[in-house]
Motif scaffolding. Structure first.
Motif, PDB file in Angstrom:
ATOM      1  N   TYR A 125      37.694  39.908  50.328  1.00 15.76           N
ATOM      2  CA  TYR A 125      37.662  40.943  49.303  1.00 15.76           C
ATOM      3  C   TYR A 125      38.534  40.510  48.129  1.00 15.76           C
ATOM      4  CZ  TYR A 125      38.356  45.302  46.788  1.00 15.76           C
ATOM      5  OH  TYR A 125      38.400  46.263  45.797  1.00 15.76           O
ATOM      6  N   ILE A 126      37.966  40.539  46.926  1.00 13.65           N
ATOM      7  CA  ILE A 126      38.737  40.256  45.715  1.00 13.65           C
ATOM      8  C   ILE A 126      38.559  41.428  44.756  1.00 13.65           C
ATOM      9  CG2 ILE A 126      39.201  38.653  43.839  1.00 13.65           C
ATOM     10  CD1 ILE A 126      37.749  36.479  45.393  1.00 13.65           C
ATOM     11  N   GLY A 127      39.648  42.101  44.431  1.00 18.51           N
ATOM     12  CA  GLY A 127      39.620  43.188  43.466  1.00 18.51           C
ATOM     13  C   GLY A 127      40.497  42.841  42.278  1.00 18.51           C
ATOM     14  N   SER A 128      40.063  43.218  41.080  1.00 19.05           N
ATOM     15  CA  SER A 128      40.860  42.909  39.899  1.00 19.05           C
ATOM     16  C   SER A 128      40.506  43.870  38.775  1.00 19.05           C
ATOM     17  CB  SER A 128      40.623  41.457  39.458  1.00 19.05           C
ATOM     18  OG  SER A 128      41.668  40.992  38.630  1.00 19.05           O
ATOM     19  N   SER A 129      41.301  43.821  37.722  1.00 18.10           N
ATOM     20  CA  SER A 129      41.118  44.699  36.565  1.00 18.10           C
ATOM     21  C   SER A 129      40.450  43.952  35.422  1.00 18.10           C
ATOM     22  CB  SER A 129      42.470  45.233  36.096  1.00 18.10           C
ATOM     23  OG  SER A 129      42.338  46.005  34.913  1.00 18.10           O
ATOM     24  N   ASN A 130      39.683  44.687  34.633  1.00 20.52           N
ATOM     25  CA  ASN A 130      39.140  44.162  33.383  1.00 20.52           C
ATOM     26  C   ASN A 130      39.594  45.063  32.244  1.00 20.52           C
ATOM     27  OD1 ASN A 130      37.693  42.726  31.477  1.00 20.52           O
ATOM     28  ND2 ASN A 130      35.805  43.887  31.833  1.00 20.52           N
ATOM     29  N   PRO A 131      40.533  44.588  31.393  1.00 21.33           N
ATOM     30  CA  PRO A 131      41.150  43.258  31.457  1.00 21.33           C
ATOM     31  C   PRO A 131      42.375  43.257  32.376  1.00 21.33           C
ATOM     32  CG  PRO A 131      41.925  44.413  29.517  1.00 21.33           C
ATOM     33  CD  PRO A 131      40.943  45.339  30.188  1.00 21.33           C
ATOM     34  N   ASP A 132      42.878  42.061  32.663  1.00 19.60           N
ATOM     35  CA  ASP A 132      44.166  41.900  33.346  1.00 19.60           C
ATOM     36  C   ASP A 132      44.947  40.847  32.587  1.00 19.60           C
ATOM     37  OD1 ASP A 132      45.755  42.334  36.115  1.00 19.60           O
ATOM     38  OD2 ASP A 132      45.896  40.235  35.509  1.00 19.60           O
ATOM     39  N   GLN A 133      46.236  41.115  32.342  1.00 14.56           N
ATOM     40  CA  GLN A 133      47.015  40.213  31.480  1.00 14.56           C
ATOM     41  C   GLN A 133      47.298  38.865  32.111  1.00 14.56           C
ATOM     42  OE1 GLN A 133      48.250  43.053  32.940  1.00 14.56           O
ATOM     43  NE2 GLN A 133      50.498  43.077  32.921  1.00 14.56           N
ATOM     44  N   HIS A 134      47.108  38.761  33.421  1.00 18.61           N
ATOM     45  CA  HIS A 134      47.413  37.502  34.111  1.00 18.61           C
ATOM     46  C   HIS A 134      46.189  36.804  34.685  1.00 18.61           C
ATOM     47  CE1 HIS A 134      51.641  38.451  33.742  1.00 18.61           C
ATOM     48  NE2 HIS A 134      51.453  39.606  34.359  1.00 18.61           N
ATOM     49  N   VAL A 135      45.174  37.576  35.051  1.00 17.37           N
ATOM     50  CA  VAL A 135      44.020  37.026  35.770  1.00 17.37           C
ATOM     51  C   VAL A 135      42.729  37.325  35.002  1.00 17.37           C
ATOM     52  CG1 VAL A 135      42.742  37.011  37.947  1.00 17.37           C
ATOM     53  CG2 VAL A 135      45.231  37.357  37.967  1.00 17.37           C
ATOM     54  N   PRO A 136      42.175  36.335  34.319  1.00 16.63           N
ATOM     55  CA  PRO A 136      40.920  36.556  33.597  1.00 16.63           C
ATOM     56  C   PRO A 136      39.768  36.867  34.556  1.00 16.63           C
ATOM     57  CG  PRO A 136      41.972  34.483  32.923  1.00 16.63           C
ATOM     58  CD  PRO A 136      42.678  34.961  34.144  1.00 16.63           C
ATOM     59  N   VAL A 137      38.926  37.789  34.176  1.00 15.65           N
ATOM     60  CA  VAL A 137      37.776  38.142  35.010  1.00 15.65           C
ATOM     61  C   VAL A 137      36.885  36.925  35.242  1.00 15.65           C
ATOM     62  CG1 VAL A 137      35.674  39.536  35.111  1.00 15.65           C
ATOM     63  CG2 VAL A 137      37.826  40.584  34.398  1.00 15.65           C
ATOM     64  N   SER A 138      36.802  36.051  34.244  1.00 14.58           N
ATOM     65  CA  SER A 138      35.971  34.847  34.400  1.00 14.58           C
ATOM     66  C   SER A 138      36.433  33.993  35.579  1.00 14.58           C
ATOM     67  CB  SER A 138      35.988  34.019  33.114  1.00 14.58           C
ATOM     68  OG  SER A 138      37.319  33.625  32.783  1.00 14.58           O
ATOM     69  N   ARG A 139      37.744  33.906  35.822  1.00 16.07           N
ATOM     70  CA  ARG A 139      38.262  33.127  36.940  1.00 16.07           C
ATOM     71  C   ARG A 139      37.979  33.835  38.265  1.00 16.07           C
ATOM     72  NH1 ARG A 139      41.637  28.780  37.838  1.00 16.07           N
ATOM     73  NH2 ARG A 139      40.422  28.034  36.043  1.00 16.07           N
ATOM     74  N   VAL A 140      37.995  35.157  38.261  1.00 20.06           N
ATOM     75  CA  VAL A 140      37.640  35.896  39.478  1.00 20.06           C
ATOM     76  C   VAL A 140      36.193  35.585  39.853  1.00 20.06           C
ATOM     77  CG1 VAL A 140      37.379  38.166  40.534  1.00 20.06           C
ATOM     78  CG2 VAL A 140      39.299  37.736  38.982  1.00 20.06           C
ATOM     79  N   HIS A 141      35.286  35.653  38.871  1.00 20.66           N
ATOM     80  CA  HIS A 141      33.873  35.353  39.131  1.00 20.66           C
ATOM     81  C   HIS A 141      33.702  33.923  39.633  1.00 20.66           C
ATOM     82  CE1 HIS A 141      32.964  39.136  37.435  1.00 20.66           C
ATOM     83  NE2 HIS A 141      32.773  38.786  36.169  1.00 20.66           N
ATOM     84  N   GLU A 142      34.373  32.993  38.983  1.00 17.43           N
ATOM     85  CA  GLU A 142      34.277  31.580  39.345  1.00 17.43           C
ATOM     86  C   GLU A 142      34.772  31.354  40.775  1.00 17.43           C
ATOM     87  OE1 GLU A 142      35.591  27.332  37.225  1.00 17.43           O
ATOM     88  OE2 GLU A 142      36.568  29.199  36.642  1.00 17.43           O
ATOM     89  N   SER A 143      35.865  32.026  41.128  1.00 14.25           N
ATOM     90  CA  SER A 143      36.434  31.896  42.470  1.00 14.25           C
ATOM     91  C   SER A 143      35.489  32.484  43.514  1.00 14.25           C
ATOM     92  CB  SER A 143      37.792  32.600  42.537  1.00 14.25           C
ATOM     93  OG  SER A 143      38.701  32.045  41.613  1.00 14.25           O
ATOM     94  N   SER A 144      34.945  33.651  43.227  1.00 12.44           N
ATOM     95  CA  SER A 144      34.012  34.296  44.165  1.00 12.44           C
ATOM     96  C   SER A 144      32.813  33.398  44.435  1.00 12.44           C
ATOM     97  CB  SER A 144      33.540  35.636  43.606  1.00 12.44           C
ATOM     98  OG  SER A 144      34.603  36.549  43.508  1.00 12.44           O
ATOM     99  N   SER A 145      32.302  32.786  43.381  1.00 15.04           N
ATOM    100  CA  SER A 145      31.136  31.907  43.527  1.00 15.04           C
ATOM    101  C   SER A 145      31.466  30.701  44.398  1.00 15.04           C
ATOM    102  CB  SER A 145      30.673  31.455  42.140  1.00 15.04           C
ATOM    103  OG  SER A 145      29.594  30.556  42.246  1.00 15.04           O
ATOM    104  N   LEU A 146      32.614  30.069  44.147  1.00 13.47           N
ATOM    105  CA  LEU A 146      32.999  28.896  44.925  1.00 13.47           C
ATOM    106  C   LEU A 146      33.209  29.245  46.398  1.00 13.47           C
ATOM    107  CD1 LEU A 146      35.398  26.125  43.713  1.00 13.47           C
ATOM    108  CD2 LEU A 146      35.520  26.930  46.061  1.00 13.47           C
ATOM    109  N   LEU A 147      33.876  30.376  46.645  1.00  7.60           N
ATOM    110  CA  LEU A 147      34.129  30.797  48.029  1.00  7.60           C
ATOM    111  C   LEU A 147      32.828  31.148  48.744  1.00  7.60           C
ATOM    112  CD1 LEU A 147      37.231  33.012  47.224  1.00  7.60           C
ATOM    113  CD2 LEU A 147      37.280  30.835  48.460  1.00  7.60           C
ATOM    114  N   THR A 148      31.904  31.774  48.024  1.00  5.23           N
ATOM    115  CA  THR A 148      30.598  32.095  48.603  1.00  5.23           C
ATOM    116  C   THR A 148      29.865  30.820  48.985  1.00  5.23           C
ATOM    117  OG1 THR A 148      30.421  34.145  47.338  1.00  5.23           O
ATOM    118  CG2 THR A 148      28.372  33.207  48.177  1.00  5.23           C
TER     119      THR A 148
END
Length: 203
Positions: free
Chosen positions: A148-171
């Motif tokens: 499970y990965i949850g995050s905010s849009n926007p977040d001052q430390h974690v760009p949403v683009s990196r969350v998406h990229e990470s989810s794809s790689l882990l999948t």
């Protein structure tokens, strides 16, 4: 375990465990308090403490070498924690991870570097580490581990683009990923996020 860990429960009488990984500037005591919100009363709980409350000095989006040798030391701390649990009879498929912010990033990166069947992984506001993600850094097969990965849009430390990229790689590595992006949630953990993670990971 030494004084750099907070633990709860009896490792000799538990067949499941949760590793809690705190964020930058926080403590093991802070993050292990999240256990109250999850059905883990019979689990062995352990939270490593980062030196000076920081796992690595710069942003998780910095070049890997800029965060060394601290990043490698922190990854090693998680690896030693997992091996300690295994040595006490808790198999990796019964080991769970819960991390927040810098701790979520470290958790995901450790898991991706050592992919196998885990009980479940919860990353509250985090993504894989590095200026650019290199799939060659990650090995193994999650074998349907729920993440499970949850995050905010926007977040001052974690760009949403990196969350998406990470989810794809882990999948692509065989994980069952549930990603949730909450608008203007802020850099925090909400009840909605906890409830969603709990129902997905602890079925």
């Amino acid at each position: 375990m030494d004084h750099n860990f907070i633990t709860k429960g009896d490792i000799n009488n538990s067949n499941k465990a949760v590793i809690f990984v705190h964020g930058r500037g926080a403590t093991a005591q802070d993050i292990i308090s999240l256990a109250a919100y999850f059905p883990v009363a019979t689990y062995y709980l352990i939270a490593p403490q980062a030196p000076n409350n920081t796992w690595y000095p710069y942003s998780f989006m910095a070049k890997i070498e800029d965060n060394e040798p601290y990043l490698s030391h922190s990854l090693s701390t998680l690896d030693k924690t997992v091996k300690e649990l295994e040595n006490n009879g808790i198999n990796t498929e019964n080991i769970y991870f819960i991390g927040f912010s810098q701790g979520a990033c470290l958790t995901l990166d450790y898991n991706a570097r050592n992919a196998k069947k885990y009980g479940g992984i919860i990353a509250f506001t985090g993504g894989l580490i590095g200026e650019q993600l290199d799939p060659k850094n990650y090995t193994g097969d999650f074998n349907s581990t729920p993440i499970y990965i949850g995050s905010s849009n926007p977040d001052q430390h974690v760009p949403v683009s990196r969350v998406h990229e990470s989810s794809s790689l882990l999948t692509n590595m065989g994980a069952l990923v549930k990603e949730e992006i909450f608008d203007y949630m802020g850099h925090t953990i909400t009840k909605e996020e906890i409830d969603s993670a709990k129902s997905f990971i602890f079925k």
